[in-house]
Design a protein around this motif. Structure first.
Motif, PDB file in Angstrom:
ATOM      1  N   THR A 258       0.858  -1.098  -0.172  1.00  0.00           N
ATOM      2  CA  THR A 258      -0.011  -0.095  -0.154  1.00  0.00           C
ATOM      3  C   THR A 258       0.934   1.207   0.061  1.00  0.00           C
ATOM      4  OG1 THR A 258      -1.734  -1.266   1.154  1.00  0.00           O
ATOM      5  CG2 THR A 258      -1.844   1.379   1.224  1.00  0.00           C
ATOM      6  N   TRP A 259       2.076   1.232   0.869  1.00  0.00           N
ATOM      7  CA  TRP A 259       2.834   2.473   0.832  1.00  0.00           C
ATOM      8  C   TRP A 259       3.240   2.525  -0.536  1.00  0.00           C
ATOM      9  CZ3 TRP A 259       7.372   4.293  -0.296  1.00  0.00           C
ATOM     10  CH2 TRP A 259       8.063   5.542   0.378  1.00  0.00           C
ATOM     11  N   ASP A 260       3.795   1.694  -1.457  1.00  0.00           N
ATOM     12  CA  ASP A 260       4.237   1.967  -2.498  1.00  0.00           C
ATOM     13  C   ASP A 260       3.235   2.479  -3.476  1.00  0.00           C
ATOM     14  OD1 ASP A 260       6.839   1.232  -2.136  1.00  0.00           O
ATOM     15  OD2 ASP A 260       6.393  -0.795  -2.644  1.00  0.00           O
ATOM     16  N   ALA A 261       2.171   1.962  -3.433  1.00  0.00           N
ATOM     17  CA  ALA A 261       0.848   2.617  -4.316  1.00  0.00           C
ATOM     18  C   ALA A 261       0.667   4.114  -3.896  1.00  0.00           C
ATOM     19  CB  ALA A 261      -0.333   1.694  -4.137  1.00  0.00           C
ATOM     20  N   CYS A 262       0.576   4.347  -2.579  1.00  0.00           N
ATOM     21  CA  CYS A 262       0.351   6.024  -2.227  1.00  0.00           C
ATOM     22  C   CYS A 262       1.755   6.765  -2.804  1.00  0.00           C
ATOM     23  CB  CYS A 262       0.171   5.761  -0.696  1.00  0.00           C
ATOM     24  SG  CYS A 262      -1.296   4.990  -0.090  1.00  0.00           S
ATOM     25  N   ALA A 263       2.745   6.031  -2.502  1.00  0.00           N
ATOM     26  CA  ALA A 263       3.885   7.045  -2.998  1.00  0.00           C
ATOM     27  C   ALA A 263       3.917   7.177  -4.247  1.00  0.00           C
ATOM     28  CB  ALA A 263       5.261   6.141  -2.642  1.00  0.00           C
ATOM     29  N   ALA A 264       3.579   6.402  -5.164  1.00  0.00           N
ATOM     30  CA  ALA A 264       3.454   6.588  -6.508  1.00  0.00           C
ATOM     31  C   ALA A 264       2.385   7.447  -6.955  1.00  0.00           C
ATOM     32  CB  ALA A 264       2.936   5.208  -7.400  1.00  0.00           C
ATOM     33  N   GLU A 265       1.262   7.666  -6.249  1.00  0.00           N
ATOM     34  CA  GLU A 265       0.308   8.576  -6.557  1.00  0.00           C
ATOM     35  C   GLU A 265       0.777  10.102  -6.049  1.00  0.00           C
ATOM     36  OE1 GLU A 265      -3.426   7.685  -4.990  1.00  0.00           O
ATOM     37  OE2 GLU A 265      -4.033   6.080  -6.322  1.00  0.00           O
ATOM     38  N   LEU A 266       1.700  10.102  -4.949  1.00  0.00           N
ATOM     39  CA  LEU A 266       2.229  11.304  -4.467  1.00  0.00           C
ATOM     40  C   LEU A 266       2.988  11.765  -5.415  1.00  0.00           C
ATOM     41  CD1 LEU A 266       2.685  13.515  -2.368  1.00  0.00           C
ATOM     42  CD2 LEU A 266       4.342  12.083  -1.334  1.00  0.00           C
ATOM     43  N   ARG A 267       4.026  10.911  -6.379  1.00  0.00           N
ATOM     44  CA  ARG A 267       4.936  11.381  -7.444  1.00  0.00           C
ATOM     45  C   ARG A 267       4.398  11.851  -8.452  1.00  0.00           C
ATOM     46  NH1 ARG A 267       6.743   6.512  -7.654  1.00  0.00           N
ATOM     47  NH2 ARG A 267       8.367   6.747  -5.940  1.00  0.00           N
ATOM     48  N   ALA A 268       3.329  11.174  -8.981  1.00  0.00           N
ATOM     49  CA  ALA A 268       2.451  11.476 -10.129  1.00  0.00           C
ATOM     50  C   ALA A 268       1.932  12.837  -9.987  1.00  0.00           C
ATOM     51  CB  ALA A 268       1.451  10.450 -10.285  1.00  0.00           C
ATOM     52  N   GLY A 269       1.289  13.094  -8.682  1.00  0.00           N
ATOM     53  CA  GLY A 269       0.473  14.415  -8.507  1.00  0.00           C
ATOM     54  C   GLY A 269       1.409  15.439  -8.221  1.00  0.00           C
ATOM     55  N   THR A 270       2.433  15.429  -7.496  1.00  0.00           N
ATOM     56  CA  THR A 270       3.285  16.626  -7.215  1.00  0.00           C
ATOM     57  C   THR A 270       4.706  16.629  -7.919  1.00  0.00           C
ATOM     58  OG1 THR A 270       4.313  15.435  -5.230  1.00  0.00           O
ATOM     59  CG2 THR A 270       2.064  16.535  -5.100  1.00  0.00           C
ATOM     60  N   GLY A 271       5.248  15.518  -8.433  1.00  0.00           N
ATOM     61  CA  GLY A 271       6.582  15.370  -8.864  1.00  0.00           C
ATOM     62  C   GLY A 271       7.577  15.179  -7.886  1.00  0.00           C
ATOM     63  N   TYR A 272       7.009  14.943  -6.640  1.00  0.00           N
ATOM     64  CA  TYR A 272       8.032  14.728  -5.518  1.00  0.00           C
ATOM     65  C   TYR A 272       8.351  13.083  -5.234  1.00  0.00           C
ATOM     66  CZ  TYR A 272       9.816  14.241  -0.840  1.00  0.00           C
ATOM     67  OH  TYR A 272      10.806  13.945   0.271  1.00  0.00           O
ATOM     68  N   ASP A 273       9.615  12.781  -5.321  1.00  0.00           N
ATOM     69  CA  ASP A 273       9.964  11.318  -5.208  1.00  0.00           C
ATOM     70  C   ASP A 273      10.141  11.114  -3.728  1.00  0.00           C
ATOM     71  OD1 ASP A 273      11.007   8.728  -5.465  1.00  0.00           O
ATOM     72  OD2 ASP A 273      12.895   9.398  -6.543  1.00  0.00           O
ATOM     73  N   PRO A 274       9.440  10.262  -3.103  1.00  0.00           N
ATOM     74  CA  PRO A 274       9.207   9.856  -1.715  1.00  0.00           C
ATOM     75  C   PRO A 274      10.541   8.739  -1.588  1.00  0.00           C
ATOM     76  CG  PRO A 274       7.037   9.444  -2.652  1.00  0.00           C
ATOM     77  CD  PRO A 274       8.178   9.660  -3.791  1.00  0.00           C
ATOM     78  N   GLY A 275      11.186   8.326  -2.471  1.00  0.00           N
ATOM     79  CA  GLY A 275      12.172   7.229  -2.127  1.00  0.00           C
ATOM     80  C   GLY A 275      11.753   6.116  -1.567  1.00  0.00           C
ATOM     81  N   GLU A 276      12.433   5.576  -0.680  1.00  0.00           N
ATOM     82  CA  GLU A 276      11.738   4.381  -0.157  1.00  0.00           C
ATOM     83  C   GLU A 276      11.056   4.582   1.301  1.00  0.00           C
ATOM     84  OE1 GLU A 276      15.074   1.933   0.342  1.00  0.00           O
ATOM     85  OE2 GLU A 276      15.381   1.438  -1.790  1.00  0.00           O
ATOM     86  N   ALA A 277      10.416   3.650   1.724  1.00  0.00           N
ATOM     87  CA  ALA A 277       9.612   3.861   3.001  1.00  0.00           C
ATOM     88  C   ALA A 277      10.833   4.205   4.329  1.00  0.00           C
ATOM     89  CB  ALA A 277       8.787   3.036   3.446  1.00  0.00           C
TER      90      ALA A 277
END
Length: 288
Positions: A258-277
């Protein structure tokens, strides 16, 4: 009945009078619906920073963003339905008091610098982090040639939200910076756009959301963090039981994808790369 259930049950009637339950429109951790309704049964009151695109922002009748996805995952793990979550916007300067005094059961979007070992007061227990990154600067796109790093802020004005750690860290990088405090990052962004500030200092994930919301190139982040930071979950100081349960929920969110899926949405929406958990902050056995 657990301590958290008892506290939530006592607050149900009050929560119904002062707040609405809102749901995330993001799909990584929810079914994608958004509703406004009164809590049914015991309520879990969740503090959110609010007004931060990509992380926690009110859109129409529902909150959405990475913080909200985390909050809903945790709530579900604790046995609460989405209609039992009450979101309460809490400024950075008020977050410890709100948690300690029971205004909220859980605070998501609890941002701090360093590794988390000295992030909170005795009033707050850190359950864990779910984003790690760094403090950065947001500037107007037409000034990207003049402000290249945090040290470029000597003699300039930076705006930070009241109570945030970004100001102290920025002063270390640019001793000559003038700090202007506002109640929220959103207010700082307004100050930047009208020329009352030269930059906004905050966590990179927060700034990326505002840059994306205002259109490509109008506002930009430097992409050169001047201090490490993280974003996590806090509960009342001394409530080890609840903190440990949330720590396990954060681990599960990573383990089940789930974290990976949410991180991907954050990246797609803002351009921010969350990296790893981020690594767990609490030493809790996986069997609870």
């Amino acid at each position: 009945m657990t301590g958290i259930a008892m506290r939530a049950s006592r607050r149900t009637a009050a929560a119904a009078l002062c707040a609405v339950v809102v749901a995330s429109a993001a799909g990584c951790a929810t079914d994608g619906t958004a509703a406004v309704e009164l809590p049914v049964g015991p309520a879990l009151t969740v503090g959110v920073p609010g007004g931060q695109p990509g992380l926690a922002v009110l859109r129409g009748e529902g909150y959405e963003g990475f913080d909200i996805d985390v909050a809903e995952y945790i709530a579900r793990d604790l046995g609460y339905a989405r209609k039992q979550i009450v979101y309460v916007p809490v400024d950075a300067a008020e977050r410890d008091r709100a948690v300690n005094e029971g205004v909220v059961d859980v605070m998501v979007g609890y941002a701090a610098v360093g590794d988390g070992t000295d992030a909170a007061s005795d009033d707050v227990e850190i359950a864990g982090a779910y984003l790690s990154g760094g403090l950065d600067l947001l500037i107007r796109g037409d000034e990207s040639g003049d402000i290249a790093s945090a040290s470029s802020m000597d003699g300039r004005v930076a705006c930070t939200s009241r109570g945030a750690a970004a100001a102290t860290a920025l002063r270390e990088a640019a001793p000559g910076v003038a700090i202007q405090e506002r109640d929220s990052v959103a207010q700082c962004v307004t100050a930047l756009m009208i020329g009352e500030a030269d930059a906004v200092a905050a966590d990179g994930a927060v700034l990326a959301g505002f840059a994306a919301e205002h259109g490509e190139g109008y506002l930009v982040t430097l992409g050169r963090p001047y201090a490490d930071s993280w974003r996590g979950v806090a509960v009342r100081g001394g409530d080890d039981e609840l903190a440990d349960r949330i720590a396990l929920a954060l681990r599960a969110m990573v383990a089940d994808g789930t974290w990976d899926a949410c991180a991907a949405e954050l990246r797609a929406g803002t351009g921010y790369d969350p990296g790893e958990a981020p690594a767990p902050m609490r030493d809790v056995p996986s069997d609870g």
